[in-house]
Write an enzyme that holds these catalytic residues in place. Structure first.
Site, PDB file in Angstrom:
ATOM      1  N   GLY A   1       0.673  -1.164  -0.083  1.00 22.34           N
ATOM      2  CA  GLY A   1       0.161   0.002  -0.042  1.00 22.34           C
ATOM      3  C   GLY A   1       0.972   1.366  -0.112  1.00 22.34           C
TER       4      GLY A   1
ATOM      5  N   GLU B   1       4.307   3.709   6.124  1.00 25.46           N
ATOM      6  CA  GLU B   1       3.009   3.058   6.089  1.00 25.46           C
ATOM      7  C   GLU B   1       1.918   3.775   5.319  1.00 25.46           C
ATOM      8  OE1 GLU B   1       1.514   0.621   5.622  1.00 25.46           O
ATOM      9  OE2 GLU B   1       1.086  -0.588   7.530  1.00 25.46           O
TER      10      GLU B   1
ATOM     11  N   ASP C   1      -4.598   1.666  11.019  1.00 30.47           N
ATOM     12  CA  ASP C   1      -6.099   1.467  11.041  1.00 30.47           C
ATOM     13  C   ASP C   1      -6.222   1.005  12.478  1.00 30.47           C
ATOM     14  OD1 ASP C   1      -8.678   1.355   9.981  1.00 30.47           O
ATOM     15  OD2 ASP C   1      -8.437  -0.829   9.502  1.00 30.47           O
TER      16      ASP C   1
ATOM     17  N   LYS D   1      -6.383   6.417  11.020  1.00 32.03           N
ATOM     18  CA  LYS D   1      -7.922   6.174  11.141  1.00 32.03           C
ATOM     19  C   LYS D   1      -8.249   5.770  12.732  1.00 32.03           C
ATOM     20  CE  LYS D   1     -10.054   3.646   7.712  1.00 32.03           C
ATOM     21  NZ  LYS D   1     -10.500   2.624   7.462  1.00 32.03           N
TER      22      LYS D   1
ATOM     23  N   PHE E   1     -13.896   3.073   4.581  1.00 27.55           N
ATOM     24  CA  PHE E   1     -12.869   2.230   4.038  1.00 27.55           C
ATOM     25  C   PHE E   1     -12.410   3.162   2.721  1.00 27.55           C
ATOM     26  CE2 PHE E   1     -10.990  -0.912   1.241  1.00 27.55           C
ATOM     27  CZ  PHE E   1     -10.339  -1.650   2.023  1.00 27.55           C
ATOM     28  N   VAL E   2     -11.105   3.445   2.644  1.00 29.56           N
ATOM     29  CA  VAL E   2     -10.622   4.481   1.615  1.00 29.56           C
ATOM     30  C   VAL E   2      -9.739   3.854   0.639  1.00 29.56           C
ATOM     31  CG1 VAL E   2     -10.687   6.326   2.972  1.00 29.56           C
ATOM     32  CG2 VAL E   2      -8.623   4.895   3.123  1.00 29.56           C
TER      33      VAL E   2
ATOM     34  N   ASP F   1      -6.012  -0.332  -1.501  1.00 26.60           N
ATOM     35  CA  ASP F   1      -6.653  -1.154  -2.396  1.00 26.60           C
ATOM     36  C   ASP F   1      -8.008  -1.641  -1.714  1.00 26.60           C
ATOM     37  OD1 ASP F   1      -5.373  -2.908  -0.532  1.00 26.60           O
ATOM     38  OD2 ASP F   1      -6.137  -4.463  -1.772  1.00 26.60           O
TER      39      ASP F   1
HETATM   40  P1  IMP Z   1      -4.337  -2.279  10.434  1.00 24.90           P
HETATM   41  O1  IMP Z   1      -5.572  -2.475  10.618  1.00 24.90           O
HETATM   42  O2  IMP Z   1      -3.805  -0.731  11.233  1.00 24.90           O
HETATM   43  O3  IMP Z   1      -3.260  -3.533  10.837  1.00 24.90           O
HETATM   44  O4  IMP Z   1      -3.905  -1.837   9.062  1.00 24.90           O
HETATM   45  C1  IMP Z   1      -3.751  -3.000   8.404  1.00 24.90           C
HETATM   46  C2  IMP Z   1      -3.630  -2.693   6.642  1.00 24.90           C
HETATM   47  O5  IMP Z   1      -4.857  -2.817   6.291  1.00 24.90           O
HETATM   48  C3  IMP Z   1      -3.060  -1.492   6.183  1.00 24.90           C
HETATM   49  O6  IMP Z   1      -1.739  -1.330   6.148  1.00 24.90           O
HETATM   50  C4  IMP Z   1      -3.645  -1.196   4.823  1.00 24.90           C
HETATM   51  O7  IMP Z   1      -3.027  -1.790   3.983  1.00 24.90           O
HETATM   52  C5  IMP Z   1      -5.027  -1.920   5.102  1.00 24.90           C
HETATM   53  N1  IMP Z   1      -6.142  -0.833   5.397  1.00 24.90           N
HETATM   54  C6  IMP Z   1      -6.724  -0.501   6.570  1.00 24.90           C
HETATM   55  N2  IMP Z   1      -7.361   0.288   6.327  1.00 24.90           N
HETATM   56  C7  IMP Z   1      -7.943   0.377   5.165  1.00 24.90           C
HETATM   57  C8  IMP Z   1      -8.439   1.080   4.179  1.00 24.90           C
HETATM   58  O8  IMP Z   1      -9.445   2.025   4.719  1.00 24.90           O
HETATM   59  N3  IMP Z   1      -8.414   1.009   2.929  1.00 24.90           N
HETATM   60  C9  IMP Z   1      -7.328   0.236   2.429  1.00 24.90           C
HETATM   61  N4  IMP Z   1      -6.707  -0.511   2.970  1.00 24.90           N
HETATM   62  C10 IMP Z   1      -6.923  -0.259   4.346  1.00 24.90           C
HETATM   63 MG    MG Z   2      -0.289  -1.357   4.654  1.00 31.33          MG
END
Ligand code: IMP
Ligand code: MG
Length: 179
Positions: free
Chosen positions: A43, A97, A101, A129, A152-153, A159
């Site tokens: 990403g 990064e 999320d 977020k 969701f972006v 992606d």
């Molecule tokens: P985490 O939930 O903080 O572990 O995020 C995990 C991964 O999920 C991120 O590095 C992104 O690649 C993906 N991700 C989280 N939220 C989004 C979103 O809103 N859109 C697209 N990918 C996301």
């Molecule tokens: Mg990522």
């Protein structure tokens, strides 16, 4: 593809302007540190390419690729699919990064890299977020591009099912695009 975008959250111009600002801060913070800048695939690729050109100090590039463990139960456990290839012991490391999320990914990457004993380890995430943070996650990114609402972006590297990464802006998908 763009028909599936409900709203543009962050335009190309806004991305560019914020990355310039972050670049000035990072250029100052990493002067004389010869940092290793670690991107978390996939990403981050667009952000990485734009960000690194605004960090105007000698530096090295590296990447890692992680994914959540595809076991029988969804434990939130992560695995390293591709590790960095540089020895970071005693070096200054900056993680780039795409989005912070729930916090699982960055917490995992942070612990993984800390075990390699860098001199310092900081985190720069394009998007944050905060509304989605999992209880118990304490990590605070050192540099944040934009805070985003709980939607969701996609775009600018992010992606949905591996699509939309090539959009030049960050947008929100229409609900019907999930089906
Ligand atoms: P985490 O939930 O903080 O572990 O995020 C995990 C991964 O999920 C991120 O590095 C992104 O690649 C993906 N991700 C989280 N939220 C989004 C979103 O809103 N859109 C697209 N990918 C996301
Ligand atoms: Mg990522």
């Amino acid at each position: 593809m763009e028909n599936n975008i409900q709203e543009i959250l962050i335009t190309e111009e806004q991305l560019k302007a914020r990355i310039c600002q972050l670049g000035e801060i990072l250029t100052r913070d990493y002067a004389d540190k010869d940092p290793i800048i670690v991107g978390v695939l996939k990403g981050v690729v667009l952000f990485y390419a734009d960000m690194i050109r605004q960090i105007k100090v000698p530096c090295q590039m590296d990447f890692m690729w992680i994914s959540s463990y595809e076991g029988t139960d969804s434990t939130g456990e992560m695995i390293v699919r591709k590790d960095i290839s540089t020895d970071i012991k005693g070096r200054h490391v900056l993680i780039l990064e795409d989005i912070y999320d729930t916090g699982n990914s960055l917490t995992f990457v942070q612990q993984h890299l800390l075990s390699k004993e860098p001199a310092s380890l900081k985190i720069c995430t394009l998007l944050d977020k905060p509304s989605r943070r999992k209880p118990g996650i304490t990590l605070q990114p050192d540099y944040v591009g934009f805070e985003v609402p709980n939607a969701f972006v996609v775009g600018y590297g992010l992606d949905y099912n591996e699509h939309y990464r090539n959009l030049p802006y960050v947008g929100v998908l229409k609900p019907e695009a999930y089906n």
